[in-house]
Design a protein around this motif. Structure first.
Motif, PDB file in Angstrom:
ATOM      1  N   PHE A  13       0.799  -1.272   0.084  1.00 31.66           N
ATOM      2  CA  PHE A  13      -0.268  -0.069   0.011  1.00 31.66           C
ATOM      3  C   PHE A  13       1.013   1.357   0.120  1.00 31.66           C
ATOM      4  O   PHE A  13       0.781   2.042   0.771  1.00 31.66           O
ATOM      5  N   PRO A  14       1.650   1.555  -1.017  1.00 25.65           N
ATOM      6  CA  PRO A  14       2.490   2.711  -1.195  1.00 25.65           C
ATOM      7  C   PRO A  14       1.787   3.937  -0.966  1.00 25.65           C
ATOM      8  O   PRO A  14       2.620   5.046  -0.708  1.00 25.65           O
ATOM      9  N   GLN A  15       0.450   3.971  -1.295  1.00 24.80           N
ATOM     10  CA  GLN A  15      -0.119   5.309  -1.075  1.00 24.80           C
ATOM     11  C   GLN A  15      -0.510   5.803   0.324  1.00 24.80           C
ATOM     12  O   GLN A  15      -1.194   6.860   0.440  1.00 24.80           O
ATOM     13  N   LEU A  16      -0.088   4.821   1.220  1.00 25.59           N
ATOM     14  CA  LEU A  16      -0.509   5.227   2.534  1.00 25.59           C
ATOM     15  C   LEU A  16       0.234   6.229   2.993  1.00 25.59           C
ATOM     16  O   LEU A  16       1.326   6.634   2.762  1.00 25.59           O
ATOM     17  N   VAL A  17      -0.658   7.105   3.829  1.00 22.96           N
ATOM     18  CA  VAL A  17      -0.195   8.234   4.573  1.00 22.96           C
ATOM     19  C   VAL A  17      -0.639   8.231   6.071  1.00 22.96           C
ATOM     20  O   VAL A  17      -1.901   8.464   6.349  1.00 22.96           O
ATOM     21  N   PRO A  18       0.205   7.876   7.148  1.00 21.34           N
ATOM     22  CA  PRO A  18      -0.214   7.736   8.248  1.00 21.34           C
ATOM     23  C   PRO A  18       0.379   8.994   9.089  1.00 21.34           C
ATOM     24  O   PRO A  18       1.252   9.580   8.911  1.00 21.34           O
ATOM     25  N   GLY A  19      -0.421   9.532  10.175  1.00 25.26           N
ATOM     26  CA  GLY A  19      -0.056  10.420  11.070  1.00 25.26           C
ATOM     27  C   GLY A  19      -0.314   9.844  12.404  1.00 25.26           C
ATOM     28  O   GLY A  19      -1.121   9.208  12.653  1.00 25.26           O
ATOM     29  N   VAL A  20       0.617  10.566  13.107  1.00 28.15           N
ATOM     30  CA  VAL A  20       0.786   9.974  14.502  1.00 28.15           C
ATOM     31  C   VAL A  20       0.822  11.068  15.661  1.00 28.15           C
ATOM     32  O   VAL A  20       1.472  12.230  15.163  1.00 28.15           O
ATOM     33  N   ILE A  21      -0.003  11.186  16.645  1.00 25.51           N
ATOM     34  CA  ILE A  21      -0.131  12.309  17.720  1.00 25.51           C
ATOM     35  C   ILE A  21       0.047  11.590  19.105  1.00 25.51           C
ATOM     36  O   ILE A  21      -0.419  10.562  19.289  1.00 25.51           O
ATOM     37  N   LEU A  22       1.160  12.042  19.831  1.00 26.74           N
ATOM     38  CA  LEU A  22       1.074  11.404  21.259  1.00 26.74           C
ATOM     39  C   LEU A  22       1.024  12.832  22.114  1.00 26.74           C
ATOM     40  O   LEU A  22       1.272  13.977  21.958  1.00 26.74           O
ATOM     41  N   ALA A  23      -0.042  12.406  23.055  1.00 27.55           N
ATOM     42  CA  ALA A  23      -0.472  13.347  24.173  1.00 27.55           C
ATOM     43  C   ALA A  23      -0.428  12.793  25.486  1.00 27.55           C
ATOM     44  O   ALA A  23      -0.872  11.808  25.518  1.00 27.55           O
ATOM     45  N   ARG A  24      -0.107  13.870  26.381  1.00 28.60           N
ATOM     46  CA  ARG A  24      -0.162  13.254  27.717  1.00 28.60           C
ATOM     47  C   ARG A  24      -0.887  14.217  28.555  1.00 28.60           C
ATOM     48  O   ARG A  24      -0.664  15.184  28.401  1.00 28.60           O
ATOM     49  N   GLY A  25      -1.515  13.556  29.543  1.00 28.10           N
ATOM     50  CA  GLY A  25      -2.230  14.432  30.477  1.00 28.10           C
ATOM     51  C   GLY A  25      -3.804  14.638  30.227  1.00 28.10           C
ATOM     52  O   GLY A  25      -4.371  15.733  30.431  1.00 28.10           O
ATOM     53  N   ILE A  26      -4.130  13.585  29.348  1.00 31.67           N
ATOM     54  CA  ILE A  26      -5.612  13.482  29.020  1.00 31.67           C
ATOM     55  C   ILE A  26      -6.475  13.334  30.179  1.00 31.67           C
ATOM     56  O   ILE A  26      -6.252  12.501  31.053  1.00 31.67           O
ATOM     57  N   THR A  27      -7.752  14.188  30.537  1.00 24.15           N
ATOM     58  CA  THR A  27      -8.610  13.737  31.508  1.00 24.15           C
ATOM     59  C   THR A  27      -9.936  13.727  30.986  1.00 24.15           C
ATOM     60  O   THR A  27     -10.312  14.155  29.796  1.00 24.15           O
ATOM     61  N   ALA A  28     -10.807  13.503  31.722  1.00 29.23           N
ATOM     62  CA  ALA A  28     -12.359  12.927  31.399  1.00 29.23           C
ATOM     63  C   ALA A  28     -13.125  14.139  31.851  1.00 29.23           C
ATOM     64  O   ALA A  28     -14.399  14.031  31.491  1.00 29.23           O
ATOM     65  N   ASP A  29     -12.893  15.081  32.513  1.00 23.25           N
ATOM     66  CA  ASP A  29     -13.493  16.209  33.030  1.00 23.25           C
ATOM     67  C   ASP A  29     -13.533  17.245  32.133  1.00 23.25           C
ATOM     68  O   ASP A  29     -13.691  18.642  32.705  1.00 23.25           O
ATOM     69  N   VAL A  30     -13.683  17.409  31.028  1.00 23.72           N
ATOM     70  CA  VAL A  30     -13.705  18.519  30.103  1.00 23.72           C
ATOM     71  C   VAL A  30     -14.906  18.415  29.143  1.00 23.72           C
ATOM     72  O   VAL A  30     -15.624  17.473  28.944  1.00 23.72           O
ATOM     73  N   SER A  31     -15.145  19.601  28.536  1.00 21.81           N
ATOM     74  CA  SER A  31     -16.144  19.350  27.436  1.00 21.81           C
ATOM     75  C   SER A  31     -15.700  19.686  25.952  1.00 21.81           C
ATOM     76  O   SER A  31     -14.895  20.820  25.732  1.00 21.81           O
ATOM     77  N   VAL A  32     -16.225  18.972  25.171  1.00 19.34           N
ATOM     78  CA  VAL A  32     -15.788  18.979  23.662  1.00 19.34           C
ATOM     79  C   VAL A  32     -17.006  19.379  23.026  1.00 19.34           C
ATOM     80  O   VAL A  32     -17.023  19.090  21.704  1.00 19.34           O
ATOM     81  N   ASP A  33     -17.788  19.846  23.774  1.00 19.39           N
ATOM     82  CA  ASP A  33     -19.250  20.378  22.634  1.00 19.39           C
ATOM     83  C   ASP A  33     -18.974  21.065  21.516  1.00 19.39           C
ATOM     84  O   ASP A  33     -19.574  20.816  20.540  1.00 19.39           O
ATOM     85  N   ARG A  34     -17.971  22.189  21.628  1.00 21.54           N
ATOM     86  CA  ARG A  34     -17.948  23.005  20.615  1.00 21.54           C
ATOM     87  C   ARG A  34     -17.329  22.546  19.409  1.00 21.54           C
ATOM     88  O   ARG A  34     -17.730  22.421  18.518  1.00 21.54           O
ATOM     89  N   PRO A  35     -16.086  21.831  19.536  1.00 21.52           N
ATOM     90  CA  PRO A  35     -15.476  21.214  18.337  1.00 21.52           C
ATOM     91  C   PRO A  35     -16.214  20.125  17.911  1.00 21.52           C
ATOM     92  O   PRO A  35     -16.265  19.818  16.466  1.00 21.52           O
ATOM     93  N   VAL A  36     -17.120  19.387  18.878  1.00 19.27           N
ATOM     94  CA  VAL A  36     -17.894  18.139  18.240  1.00 19.27           C
ATOM     95  C   VAL A  36     -18.820  18.544  17.364  1.00 19.27           C
ATOM     96  O   VAL A  36     -19.386  18.162  16.260  1.00 19.27           O
ATOM     97  N   ALA A  37     -19.779  19.829  17.585  1.00 19.07           N
ATOM     98  CA  ALA A  37     -20.449  20.329  16.967  1.00 19.07           C
ATOM     99  C   ALA A  37     -20.054  20.814  15.485  1.00 19.07           C
ATOM    100  O   ALA A  37     -20.722  20.663  14.387  1.00 19.07           O
ATOM    101  N   ALA A  38     -18.900  21.651  15.635  1.00 22.39           N
ATOM    102  CA  ALA A  38     -18.132  22.093  14.459  1.00 22.39           C
ATOM    103  C   ALA A  38     -17.764  20.942  13.482  1.00 22.39           C
ATOM    104  O   ALA A  38     -18.108  21.035  12.267  1.00 22.39           O
ATOM    105  N   PHE A  39     -17.237  19.987  13.769  1.00 25.70           N
ATOM    106  CA  PHE A  39     -16.777  18.929  12.985  1.00 25.70           C
ATOM    107  C   PHE A  39     -18.204  18.226  12.616  1.00 25.70           C
ATOM    108  O   PHE A  39     -18.245  17.679  11.450  1.00 25.70           O
ATOM    109  N   GLY A  40     -19.227  17.760  13.445  1.00 28.29           N
ATOM    110  CA  GLY A  40     -20.531  17.409  12.897  1.00 28.29           C
ATOM    111  C   GLY A  40     -21.166  18.308  11.915  1.00 28.29           C
ATOM    112  O   GLY A  40     -21.634  17.609  10.875  1.00 28.29           O
TER     113      GLY A  40
END
Length: 230
Positions: A13-40
């Motif tokens: 699959f030579p056409q493959l384009v992968p991207g990787v993101i490493l993030a540390r410090g994620i929590t479950a006590d935040v709101s993502v309503d704004r970006p979820v609505a925009a992406f939706g």
């Protein structure tokens, strides 16, 4: 640890384009309503002109699944499954803020986005063809073995963290309320994938900084630079 795609997968699959993101410090006590609505809203606009099966991002994965002898209408890539549900129901179920964000970004761009709880991965993580003796844990806790030559995300303990490439992740390393450090993997195969993957990764890293206030490390990989250090 390191993340990479196996050399024979790049060859097939030579056409493959992968991207990787490493993030540390994620929590479950935040709101993502704004970006979820925009992406939706972006996803709804795209689906107003065509069904998900007509999107070039989805069509490319359908061709890849067919090349792997998987029936595309039986085994869909994750973004197609999410888009299909979004088109029918008008929304996606809320699971965890990070998963909600990544799912919403996935449908906006039509590109599969996988998220893995980093400490639950043993050693390196490689996207490769399965031998067939690796262990995959479903979200219900049952154990399965992938078919030989099936594309999986495998760690050094021979645990499969995803089956059928972008079809289904494992419940073992799924994000939960206690998750802090994550590896986000974006993969595309369509013609404009280099530009689209970069845009998707920029959007995700921006929201990770805005919502969680965390710094990220990221890279778009290639056949000549296929290894990402976590």
């Amino acid at each position: 640890m390191h993340f990479q795609h196996a050399s024979d997968l790049w060859q097939d699959f030579p056409q493959l384009v992968p991207g990787v993101i490493l993030a540390r410090g994620i929590t479950a006590d935040v709101s993502v309503d704004r970006p979820v609505a925009a992406f939706g809203a972006a996803a709804a606009e795209r689906l107003a002109g065509t069904q998900e099966s007509g999107l070039p991002e989805v069509q490319a994965w359908r061709r890849a699944f067919a090349a792997m002898s998987l029936k595309p209408t039986q085994y869909r890539c994750a973004s197609e499954s999410l888009l299909r549900r979004f088109r029918k129901e008008g929304s996606l179920p809320r699971i965890h803020p990070l998963i909600d964000l990544c799912n919403a970004a996935s449908i906006a761009y039509g590109i599969p986005v996988g998220v893995f709880d980093l400490p639950l991965i043993s050693g390196d993580l490689e996207v490769r063809y399965a031998d067939g003796d690796e262990v995959y844990e479903t979200f219900g806790g049952a154990e399965e073995h992938p078919d030989p030559r099936e594309v999986i995300f495998a760690d050094d303990a021979r645990r499969a963290h995803a089956r059928r490439w972008t079809n289904r992740q494992s419940g073992y390393s799924a994000v939960r309320d206690t998750t802090s450090d994550v590896l986000i993997v974006v993969e595309a195969l369509h013609e404009s994938a280099p530009a689209d993957v970069a845009k998707l990764m920029d959007a995700l890293t921006a929201e990770l900084r805005t919502v969680w206030g965390v710094e990220t490390t990221s890279a778009v990989l290639s056949r000549s630079a296929r290894r990402f250090a976590c």
